[in-house]
Enzyme design. Structure first.
Site, mmCIF file in Angstrom:
data_model
loop_
_atom_site.group_PDB
_atom_site.id
_atom_site.type_symbol
_atom_site.label_atom_id
_atom_site.label_comp_id
_atom_site.label_asym_id
_atom_site.label_seq_id
_atom_site.Cartn_x
_atom_site.Cartn_y
_atom_site.Cartn_z
ATOM 1 N N CYS A 136 0.766 -1.217 -0.162
ATOM 2 C CA CYS A 136 0.017 -0.072 -0.221
ATOM 3 C C CYS A 136 0.809 1.329 -0.029
ATOM 4 C CB CYS A 136 -0.904 -0.061 1.263
ATOM 5 S SG CYS A 136 -1.842 1.520 1.300
ATOM 6 N N CYS A 141 -0.600 4.073 2.108
ATOM 7 C CA CYS A 141 -0.324 3.936 3.703
ATOM 8 C C CYS A 141 1.294 4.168 3.921
ATOM 9 C CB CYS A 141 -0.640 2.557 4.030
ATOM 10 S SG CYS A 141 -2.105 1.935 3.201
ATOM 11 N N ASP A 142 1.952 3.746 3.246
ATOM 12 C CA ASP A 142 3.471 3.666 3.660
ATOM 13 C C ASP A 142 4.511 4.530 2.912
ATOM 14 O OD1 ASP A 142 2.579 1.584 5.572
ATOM 15 O OD2 ASP A 142 3.064 0.016 4.065
#
Ligand code: NAP
Length: 309
Positions: free
Chosen positions: A132, A135-136
């Site tokens: 992701c 997300c990261d």
């Protein structure tokens, strides 16, 4: 006893909730560990009708949830169903120590990220291997470093473009010489100077397990068998999805890949159990088609309950 329980809180789940709530059926949504589903890992959604400027994936899911709650949907946040007994109605579901009985069930469990299946991928998960970018991607470990995205679909292109904000360069590794992504996404990705496609290639190993963080990938050209190493600090795997249907194996009919069979609209092989969204759809896999299927499942459940009366 409940009239309708919906497992899953993606576009399909919330739309099924909206429709059954407006039919005064007081649905219960069991959200799963990732409320909002996979769309919450997307940045901007540009193809959901009604949002001409696009909308953030998480914002869209919050709005769908609020709309469903406005009409009386009850929500079990962060809960997952541990087991189901669909042998008789009312069906029985267990969530930890709690047991819920319901006349109808709508399965909208979506799909999860597909993995490459490498030992090194498992060993370095969370240590540079991720699924992701939204997300990261902004983590300090990826800043101004070369990064790798694996895959050739819309997700891979989207992830690669997003990561150009943080990485010094993004290698887009695809097993063929043509992207599967939609034309507009593919063109955008390939026009981006920071994205370098690596065609006809597969990742055979992620390096370096010994150091405990990703330092590169070993890549094999599938046409020439030549192996090379690409240095990178992060590997973003975006190679599609697998349906979240383990819970129903052996009970609900599904194909060999785990996608639940739909018959006559949203019906499954068990009367009173309906299905919607990515857990039963490997063809369209869009937020809007999942929402449409959620609507269909709600209407089917409502008609079934009316027929019992
Ligand atoms: P996808 O379309 O199924 O693409 C998966 C990609 O990964 C394909 O290019 C596939 O290669 C490759 N792949 C699969 N297994 C592999 C393996 N074991 N090793 C290496 N490569 C592998 O999945 P997706 O990109 O996640 O998209 C899923 C759906 O969501 C699509 O319908 C897409 O349009 C939609 N989506 C839309 C947006 C948007 O519009 N904003 C964003 C993301 C996703 P092959 O091409 O060779 O099969």
């Amino acid at each position: 006893m409940e009239q309708v329980v919906i497992i899953g809180s993606g576009c399909a789940g919330w739309t099924a909730a909206l429709y059954t709530a407006r039919a005064n059926l007081n649905p219960v949504v069991v959200t799963g560990m990732m409320p909002g589903g996979l769309l919450t890992t997307t940045s901007i959604v540009e193809n959901f009708p009604g949002w001409p400027e696009g909308i953030d994936g998480t914002d869209l899911m919050i709005k769908l949830q609020q709309q469903a709650e406005r009409f009386g949907t009850k929500v079990k946040f962060g809960s997952t169903v541990d087991s189901v007994d669909l042998s008789n109605r009312p069906f029985k579901l267990t969530i930890g120590k709690e047991e819920i009985e319901t006349q109808t069930l709508i399965i909208a469990t979506g799909a999860g990220h597909r993995h490459l299946g490498l030992d090194s991928e498992k060993a370095l998960d969370g240590k540079g291997v991720t699924y992701c970018a939204t997300c990261d991607g902004a983590l300090p470990m990826f800043r101004d470093k070369p990064l790798v995205v694996v895959g050739g679909g819309d997700s891979a292109c989207e992830e690669a473009m997003y990561l150009t904000r943080f990485g010094s360069k993004v290698h887009l590794i695809h097993r063929r010489d043509e992207l599967r992504a939609s034309k507009i996404m593919a063109e955008r990705a390939l026009a981006n100077e920071k994205i370098e496609p690596v065609w006809d290639s597969v990742v055979t190993e992620i390096l370096d397990v010994n150091e405990g963080k990703v330092t590169g990938v070993k890549v094999k050209n599938v046409k020439t068998d030549e192996e090379t190493v690409i240095d990178c600090a992060g590997v973003f795997v975006a190679i599609g999805h697998v349906p979240n249907t383990q819970l129903f194996k052996g009970v609900i009919d599904m194909d060999e890949n785990g996608y639940i069979h739909r018959r006559e609209g949203s019906k499954t092989n068990v009367e009173g159990v309906y299905v919607a969204g990515d857990c039963s759809d490997h063809v369209y896999r869009q937020a809007i088609t999942a929402a449409g299927m959620g609507c269909a499942a709600a209407i089917d459940a409502e008609r079934f309950l009316a027929s019992l009366d």
